[in-house]
Design an enzyme around this catalytic site. Structure first.
Site, PDB file in Angstrom:
ATOM      1  N   GLY A   1      44.637   0.117  15.950  1.00 33.42           N
ATOM      2  CA  GLY A   1      45.005   0.407  14.574  1.00 33.42           C
ATOM      3  C   GLY A   1      46.254   1.239  14.433  1.00 33.42           C
ATOM      4  N   SER A   2      46.397   1.801  13.258  1.00 36.95           N
ATOM      5  CA  SER A   2      47.593   2.501  12.809  1.00 36.95           C
ATOM      6  C   SER A   2      47.851   3.795  13.558  1.00 36.95           C
ATOM      7  CB  SER A   2      47.446   2.814  11.320  1.00 36.95           C
ATOM      8  OG  SER A   2      48.443   3.692  10.891  1.00 36.95           O
TER       9      SER A   2
END
EC number: 4.2.1.182
Length: 136
Positions: A61-62
């Protein structure tokens, strides 16, 4: 038993091990106010990682995930330490800025570890000490 690994973030922590074979996204996957895994369908969904030794293969993810780890620490609901099969930048940075001991690349990988074990992560030496190996 001592298992050698690689140091990612300095410090030591002892506690109950929680392990998953699924990557973790801290952004939208873990509630920074409670430390509970909230990602739908994740093997740890509904489980608190607060104060535990958290072992997982890698993050996903981010890049904001680093700051979620930091928020977990500020809210007193971060893992006591983290172990990755292979650390990547998001998780490593989160551990370092949050002062959460972290290691990766354990000899033999994560497969010999089991949730519930009492372990110590030594981020200074890059070691995992399994205190109750005979009981696992």
């Amino acid at each position: 038993m001592i298992i050698k690994g690689r140091s990612i973030a300095k410090g030591t922590a002892t506690g109950e091990l929680i392990i998953t074979d699924a990557p973790i996204s801290f952004l939208s996957g873990v509630d920074p106010e409670t430390g509970i895994v909230i990602e739908k369908g994740h093997p740890l969904e509904g489980i608190s990682i607060a104060g535990k030794i958290l072992a997982f293969p890698f993050g996903k993810g981010s890049t904001v995930g680093s700051y979620v780890i930091y928020s977990l620490k500020k809210n007193d609901c971060a893992p006591a330490a983290m172990i990755n099969a292979e650390a990547e930048a998001i998780i490593a940075v989160g551990a370092i800025i949050s002062r959460i001991p972290m290691i990766d690349q354990l000899e033999g990988g994560l497969s010999s570890l089991k949730s519930g074990m009492n372990v110590t992560v030594d981020g200074d030496r890059g070691e995992l000490i399994c205190k109750d190996w005979a009981n696992s």
